[in-house]
Design an enzyme around this catalytic site. Structure first.
Site, PDB file in Angstrom:
ATOM      1  N   SER A 195      -2.831  13.127  18.869  1.00  0.00           N
ATOM      2  CA  SER A 195      -4.248  13.835  19.234  1.00  0.00           C
ATOM      3  C   SER A 195      -5.027  12.816  20.265  1.00  0.00           C
ATOM      4  O   SER A 195      -5.822  13.316  21.304  1.00  0.00           O
ATOM      5  CB  SER A 195      -4.772  13.839  17.849  1.00  0.00           C
ATOM      6  OG  SER A 195      -6.164  14.267  18.082  1.00  0.00           O
ATOM      7  N   ARG A 209      -3.413  13.056  23.754  1.00  0.00           N
ATOM      8  CA  ARG A 209      -3.535  14.493  24.389  1.00  0.00           C
ATOM      9  C   ARG A 209      -5.059  14.602  24.622  1.00  0.00           C
ATOM     10  O   ARG A 209      -5.609  15.093  25.552  1.00  0.00           O
ATOM     11  CB  ARG A 209      -3.029  15.680  23.778  1.00  0.00           C
ATOM     12  CG  ARG A 209      -1.440  15.819  23.634  1.00  0.00           C
ATOM     13  CD  ARG A 209      -0.725  16.562  23.301  1.00  0.00           C
ATOM     14  NE  ARG A 209       0.627  16.506  23.687  1.00  0.00           N
ATOM     15  CZ  ARG A 209       1.486  17.504  23.460  1.00  0.00           C
ATOM     16  NH1 ARG A 209       1.361  18.458  22.549  1.00  0.00           N
ATOM     17  NH2 ARG A 209       2.813  17.061  23.743  1.00  0.00           N
ATOM     18  N   ARG A 216       2.172  -6.352  10.491  1.00  0.00           N
ATOM     19  CA  ARG A 216       1.034  -7.111   9.993  1.00  0.00           C
ATOM     20  C   ARG A 216       1.130  -8.255  10.733  1.00  0.00           C
ATOM     21  O   ARG A 216       2.277  -9.099  10.835  1.00  0.00           O
ATOM     22  CB  ARG A 216       1.008  -7.208   8.439  1.00  0.00           C
ATOM     23  CG  ARG A 216       0.955  -5.996   7.736  1.00  0.00           C
ATOM     24  CD  ARG A 216       0.820  -6.195   6.287  1.00  0.00           C
ATOM     25  NE  ARG A 216       0.589  -5.089   5.519  1.00  0.00           N
ATOM     26  CZ  ARG A 216       1.403  -4.329   4.651  1.00  0.00           C
ATOM     27  NH1 ARG A 216       2.671  -4.511   4.779  1.00  0.00           N
ATOM     28  NH2 ARG A 216       0.827  -3.271   4.281  1.00  0.00           N
ATOM     29  N   GLY A 246      -5.472   0.569   8.273  1.00  0.00           N
ATOM     30  CA  GLY A 246      -6.454   0.536   7.290  1.00  0.00           C
ATOM     31  C   GLY A 246      -7.290  -0.728   7.169  1.00  0.00           C
ATOM     32  O   GLY A 246      -7.674  -1.225   8.375  1.00  0.00           O
ATOM     33  N   ASP A 267      -3.670   4.424   0.508  1.00  0.00           N
ATOM     34  CA  ASP A 267      -4.463   3.812  -0.296  1.00  0.00           C
ATOM     35  C   ASP A 267      -5.750   4.562  -0.543  1.00  0.00           C
ATOM     36  O   ASP A 267      -6.402   4.448  -1.596  1.00  0.00           O
ATOM     37  CB  ASP A 267      -4.388   2.430  -0.308  1.00  0.00           C
ATOM     38  CG  ASP A 267      -3.306   1.294  -0.513  1.00  0.00           C
ATOM     39  OD1 ASP A 267      -2.280   2.068  -1.247  1.00  0.00           O
ATOM     40  OD2 ASP A 267      -3.148   0.625  -0.227  1.00  0.00           O
ATOM     41  N   ARG A 272       8.532  14.583 -15.935  1.00  0.00           N
ATOM     42  CA  ARG A 272       7.982  15.351 -17.164  1.00  0.00           C
ATOM     43  C   ARG A 272       9.002  16.093 -17.653  1.00  0.00           C
ATOM     44  O   ARG A 272       9.250  16.137 -18.953  1.00  0.00           O
ATOM     45  CB  ARG A 272       6.905  16.068 -16.609  1.00  0.00           C
ATOM     46  CG  ARG A 272       6.183  16.882 -17.919  1.00  0.00           C
ATOM     47  CD  ARG A 272       5.336  16.326 -18.601  1.00  0.00           C
ATOM     48  NE  ARG A 272       4.288  15.962 -18.137  1.00  0.00           N
ATOM     49  CZ  ARG A 272       3.614  14.921 -18.862  1.00  0.00           C
ATOM     50  NH1 ARG A 272       3.798  14.714 -19.856  1.00  0.00           N
ATOM     51  NH2 ARG A 272       2.261  14.513 -18.254  1.00  0.00           N
ATOM     52  N   GLY A 321      -0.933  15.768 -14.995  1.00  0.00           N
ATOM     53  CA  GLY A 321      -1.290  15.783 -16.602  1.00  0.00           C
ATOM     54  C   GLY A 321      -0.738  14.198 -17.145  1.00  0.00           C
ATOM     55  O   GLY A 321      -0.392  14.547 -18.240  1.00  0.00           O
ATOM     56  N   GLN A 366       6.557   6.884  -1.081  1.00  0.00           N
ATOM     57  CA  GLN A 366       5.211   7.232  -1.245  1.00  0.00           C
ATOM     58  C   GLN A 366       4.902   7.259   0.235  1.00  0.00           C
ATOM     59  O   GLN A 366       3.835   7.722   0.585  1.00  0.00           O
ATOM     60  CB  GLN A 366       4.556   6.482  -2.203  1.00  0.00           C
ATOM     61  CG  GLN A 366       4.791   6.858  -3.594  1.00  0.00           C
ATOM     62  CD  GLN A 366       4.287   5.905  -4.485  1.00  0.00           C
ATOM     63  OE1 GLN A 366       3.101   6.187  -5.179  1.00  0.00           O
ATOM     64  NE2 GLN A 366       4.900   4.960  -4.745  1.00  0.00           N
ATOM     65  N   ARG A 367       5.531   6.173   0.910  1.00  0.00           N
ATOM     66  CA  ARG A 367       4.966   6.043   2.265  1.00  0.00           C
ATOM     67  C   ARG A 367       5.373   6.839   3.353  1.00  0.00           C
ATOM     68  O   ARG A 367       4.846   7.248   4.402  1.00  0.00           O
ATOM     69  CB  ARG A 367       5.013   4.395   2.754  1.00  0.00           C
ATOM     70  CG  ARG A 367       3.898   3.636   2.214  1.00  0.00           C
ATOM     71  CD  ARG A 367       3.196   2.977   3.057  1.00  0.00           C
ATOM     72  NE  ARG A 367       4.171   1.981   3.597  1.00  0.00           N
ATOM     73  CZ  ARG A 367       4.213   0.546   3.550  1.00  0.00           C
ATOM     74  NH1 ARG A 367       3.345  -0.095   2.663  1.00  0.00           N
ATOM     75  NH2 ARG A 367       5.031  -0.167   4.141  1.00  0.00           N
TER      76      ARG A 367
HETATM   77  O1  F6P Z   1       0.112   0.860   2.704  1.00  0.00           O
HETATM   78  C1  F6P Z   1      -0.815   0.328   1.672  1.00  0.00           C
HETATM   79  C2  F6P Z   1       0.451  -0.146   0.731  1.00  0.00           C
HETATM   80  O2  F6P Z   1       1.040   0.900   0.498  1.00  0.00           O
HETATM   81  C3  F6P Z   1      -0.220  -0.675  -0.812  1.00  0.00           C
HETATM   82  O3  F6P Z   1      -0.567   0.452  -1.735  1.00  0.00           O
HETATM   83  C4  F6P Z   1       0.982  -1.464  -1.124  1.00  0.00           C
HETATM   84  O4  F6P Z   1       0.350  -2.520  -2.145  1.00  0.00           O
HETATM   85  C5  F6P Z   1       1.289  -2.046  -0.014  1.00  0.00           C
HETATM   86  O5  F6P Z   1       1.078  -1.152   1.083  1.00  0.00           O
HETATM   87  C6  F6P Z   1       2.785  -2.644   0.106  1.00  0.00           C
HETATM   88  O6  F6P Z   1       3.370  -2.896   1.259  1.00  0.00           O
HETATM   89  P1  F6P Z   1       4.459  -3.389   1.945  1.00  0.00           P
HETATM   90  O7  F6P Z   1       5.641  -3.430   0.893  1.00  0.00           O
HETATM   91  O8  F6P Z   1       4.802  -3.040   3.429  1.00  0.00           O
HETATM   92  O9  F6P Z   1       3.928  -4.997   1.835  1.00  0.00           O
END
Ligand code: F6P
Length: 321
Positions: A24, A27, A74, A104, A130, A157, A188, A254-255
């Site tokens: 986004s 473009r 990072r 973030g 997060d 579950r 739940g 989850q990421r």
């Molecule tokens: O992106 C945020 C997050 O997923 C946090 O919930 C988690 O604590 C952290 O990053 C862990 O990141 P990494 O394993 O990349 O250091």
């Protein structure tokens, strides 16, 4: 001064929908007659001039992909004046007049300091699973992460009820209980342990014992990664209830993954809004969404500590178990 060329980078932990935001930004900038440089590996790439010219075509077919085509990092060096000064030289050398920083809290902090130090317009686009940025109802990726975790918890579950067990499910959130709270409500769960709230293990075990006496046979307790040592919690519960306890750590699944419709649309709206601000000569701001409207705030407001836990929602979760 008219913006001629902007840079876009992703920084910190990746989150699903970052690619939709990059698309986004690119473009919308092209539409506005502004050139775009993709900056690889977050602030590290900014320091090292790890740039590539981005066109409309550079971002084809990425809207549905998780992760970030720009990679992310990072970067310790960017926390130093020397590092940031190198980054400024890189921008100057490549004629980049402004930056869109997708990330973030930590990324916002870096952009805020850098922008003010060298008078470089920076705009932040909130992207973290997060959902811990102020003045935005949602951050890009948090909806996808919640849905991914929820799917796993639904599966857990099934097996929990078949074998009469207690499951401790650890979800992500070093400093944020957002995912734990959402999946607790949506799945739940019987209880949640989150960094924003104290927990009482004695009472939790008493509840389990009372429930068991009434005929309850399975429990799911969600622990946010940063709230407690989930292995210790599992051991304690076994000791105090005699129940068979299993621990599942959902971790980085989850990421990843394809972003939900919500995250794609959010990223698309926020990416364009960020470019619009730069084109209008704005700086040191973060975009977000509030009650489905684009919300613009100063960086220093967005990086304040996020709202405390919603006790009412926690109470509701407990009432409904
Ligand atoms: O992106 C945020 C997050 O997923 C946090 O919930 C988690 O604590 C952290 O990053 C862990 O990141 P990494 O394993 O990349 O250091």
């Amino acid at each position: 001064m008219k913006m001629k060329r902007i840079g876009v980078l992703t920084s910190g932990g990746d989150s699903p929908g970052m690619n939709a935001a990059i698309r986004s930004v690119t473009r919308y900038a092209v539409y506005k007659g502004i050139e775009v440089m993709g900056i690889y590996n977050g602030f590290e790439g900014l320091i090292k001039s790890d740039f590539a010219r981005f066109t409309h075509r550079s971002v084809s077919n990425i809207i549905s992909r998780g992760g970030t085509i720009l990679k992310t990092a990072r970067c310790k060096e960017f926390t130093t004046t020397e590092g940031r000064s190198k980054a400024k030289d890189s921008l100057e050398k490549h004629g980049i007049d402004g930056l869109v920083v997708i990330g973030g809290n930590g990324s916002y902090r870096g952009a805020h300091i850098f922008g003010n130090e060298f008078k470089i317009p920076c705009i932040g686009v909130p992207a973290t699973i997060d959902n811990d940025i102020e003045e935005t109802d949602a951050t890009i990726g948090s909806d996808t992460a919640v849905n991914t975790a929820l799917h796993a918890i639904d599966n857990i579950r099934d097996t929990a009820t078949s074998l009469e067990r207690i499951f401790i499910v650890e979800v992500m959130g070093r400093e944020s209980g957002f995912i734990a709270k959402q999946v607790g409500l949506g799945g739940g769960a019987e209880d949640i342990i989150i960094p924003e709230m104290n927990y009482d293990l004695e009472m939790m075990c008493e509840d389990i014992n009372k429930g068991h006496n009434r005929g309850k046979i399975s429990w799911i307790i969600i622990v946010a990664e940063g709230a407690a040592k989930s292995r210790k919690i599992a051991k304690e519960i076994t000791k105090k209830t005699g129940f068979n306890v299993r621990l599942v750590v959902l971790g980085h699944i989850q990421r990843g993954g394809s972003p939900t419709a919500f995250d794609r649309i959010l990223a698309t709206r926020l990416g364009a809004a960020a470019v619009s601000l730069l084109a209008d000569g704005q700086a040191d701001k973060a975009v977000g969404i509030k009650a489905d409207k684009i919300n613009v705030v100063d960086f220093k407001v967005a990086i304040q500590e996020k709202k405390e836990a919603d006790i009412e929602l926690y109470k509701l979760l407990r009432i409904l178990t």
